[in-house]
Motif scaffolding. Structure first.
Motif: not given
Lengths: 246, 301
Positions: A139, A165-170, A172-173, A177, A195
């Motif tokens: 995803l 939505g729905g992805v891990d915090p890393l 998402r960052r 970027e 968020y």
């Protein structure tokens, strides 16, 4: 004076007796990351659809990328990019095919498409999966590819409707970027999100309640204005005033 | 008695592992959170525990019943709210609730006390078809239907995904009240801020559990130095921070967080100096408060 790329003036949309978007007025400047927040049913999607030239307003005025949202919707569509979680890529086309397809839709010529394809694939680290169907990608990769395709034609503005939505915090960052980079390169970013930490990443934010814009400022000023520790608090203080159901 | 015991459960789809030797226990009366992104294996674990999917390996018990042998008993004793809305769209609110009560051989009246707080909000719409409800209302109805037979263990698969922050907060208030009725709750979420509402959490990624702990201890055991940093230009700030040796950095709200690798020590002034040397202004560096999200990112690196 910085260039204004979205100018909305008392923009209103009614469905029968129901006023989904109620006389909203705001400006977005070039290269800005503008967060468009509100609870489910506050009227965000309706407003965004009008700005993208997909829905005709009931009243009010707006210009997007310099074009009128009543009369020049086709020019608007050529000058914006759009990405949402629900629709973005064709899952049964490969990575390369998706890039080529959208490049063509946005009017790039063959050589531009070829160059862009190589550039994107290298930059996003997709070399090993270039011929794989998009449906098989994780995803997070899909989201990054989808965003890059939404700005493949160097639009003036890109609209992002809950992109992460729905992805891990890393992951998402890493996505954010890409957003910073686009804004740094002069593309205006108009983004909705649930968020609240992402709200903090925006240059300015508007918060809609019951169809109206109830607050509009930088995250820092909003926190001061509402005497809140976090954007989550600000949002909560505003959104719980809502009287209408979704 | 434990509400759930999972021992080395595994599941593959077409040779691809979805769940790999996952073990955990849920105590009676606690809220246990499975925290992780899409594709981490959360839904497969839920489906195995609610007897809807057979594990390829390992074993699991729910309320001392085995998920393979005692599936009938488990199905009578648990409530399950899947991630996808699965009520009958063309039945009304009241009909759905009545249907689920009847299937479990009970009546709405018998366990009304369990759902009362939630159902009063739905009552004005009780004659509306479920398919015509808003997202938040559907979620509340699904919770009522999962509760109406007074389950011993409640399984909630991403009940708050796509729901706005206000409704999410209300939902967690409801869960806390249910906990007081001694219902054990297993809940999954991709939202890190919700993890702190659980008694214990398992962080999960790519089918494996990275860590199981209370939210407080997870944060306490973070171990690394963590700084929060701000400067005039966020894009440049993140770029420049990448070149600070022995650190990992990432955006965090209005700040960037800089996590110093284990066995290294760093001074706030060193970071500030590095940023200023690279042309950033309005530099602000201070110690950051560790959150669950920082822990998760640290485990992913």
């Amino acid at each position: 004076m910085e260039e204004v790329v979205i100018q909305a003036d008392k923009l209103t949309k009614k469905f029968g007796d129901f006023t989904a978007t109620d006389a909203i007025t705001f400006q977005v400047r070039k290269g800005e990351i503008f967060g468009f927040l509100g609870a489910n049913g506050a009227g965000k999607t309706t407003a965004m659809r009008m700005l993208c030239g997909l829905s005709v307003p009931t009243s009010g005025e707006a210009k997007v990328a310099g074009f009128d949202i009543y009369k020049e919707t086709e020019s608007i569509k050529k000058n914006i990019g759009y990405m949402s979680q629900k629709f973005s890529l064709y899952e049964d086309l490969t990575v390369v095919e998706n890039i080529r397809f959208f490049g063509g839709i946005y009017g790039l010529n063959n050589e531009q498409i070829k160059n862009k394809t190589e550039e994107l694939i290298e930059r996003l680290g997709l070399t090993s999966v270039r011929k794989e169907l998009v449906v098989d990608l994780p995803l997070g990769w899909k989201q990054k590819l989808s965003f890059s395709i939404a700005i493949i034609h160097q639009p003036k503005i890109v609209f992002l409707d809950e992109p992460t939505g729905g992805v891990d915090p890393l992951t998402r960052r890493q996505f954010w970027e890409l957003i910073y980079e686009a804004a740094h390169n002069g593309i205006t970013v108009f983004v909705t999100t649930h968020y609240m930490d992402e709200a903090e990443y925006c240059d300015r934010l508007s918060i809609m309640v019951d169809g109206k814009i109830k607050a509009l400022d930088t995250p820092k000023n909003l926190k001061m204005q509402f005497e809140a520790e976090s954007m989550d608090e600000v949002f909560y203080k505003l959104a719980r005033q809502a009287t209408r159901a979704e | 008695m434990k509400a759930v015991i999972a021992e080395n459960i595994s599941k593959q789809y077409d040779g691809k592992p979805a769940v790999e030797k996952v073990s955990f226990e849920v105590n009676e009366g606690e809220i246990f959170g499975l925290i992780g992104p899409d594709g981490a294996g959360k839904t497969s674990i839920f489906r195995i525990l609610t007897t809807l999917l057979l594990p390829d390996g390992g074993s699991a018990q729910v309320h001392h019943w085995d998920v393979v042998k005692d599936w009938r008993a488990i199905r009578n004793a648990v409530g399950y709210m899947p991630g996808k809305f699965s009520l009958y769209q063309d039945l009304t609110v009241e009909e759905n609730l009545h249907f689920f009560a009847t299937v479990f051989n009970t009546t709405i009246q018998e366990n009304y006390h369990l759902i009362e707080d939630i159902y009063v909000q739905l009552e004005p719409f009780k004659n509306r078809r479920a398919g015509k409800l808003s997202g938040g209302m559907k979620q509340k109805l699904a919770l009522c239907c999962a509760l109406i037979h007074k389950p011993k263990v409640l399984f909630l698969d991403e009940p708050t995904t796509g729901v706005d922050p206000v409704s999410r907060r209300e939902f967690w208030e409801m869960l806390k009240k249910l906990k007081q009725q001694n219902i054990s709750i297993v809940v999954s979420t991709p939202y890190m801020d919700e993890a702190s509402m659980c008694d214990r959490i398992a962080l999960i990624q790519s089918g494996s559990i990275l860590s199981i702990d209370t939210p407080q201890d997870l944060v306490k055991n973070y171990g690394n130095q963590l700084f929060r940093v701000k400067a005039n230009d966020r894009y440049r700030l993140l770029e420049v921070l990448k070149s600070v040796p022995s650190t990992k950095s990432y955006a965090f709200g209005e700040y960037a967080h800089v996590s110093v690798e284990k066995d290294h020590q760093m001074d706030a002034s060193e970071i500030a100096q590095h940023l200023q040397q690279n042309g950033l202004t309005e530099v602000e560096v201070g110690e950051a408060e560790v959150t669950i999200e920082d822990c998760f990112i640290n485990l992913l690196h």
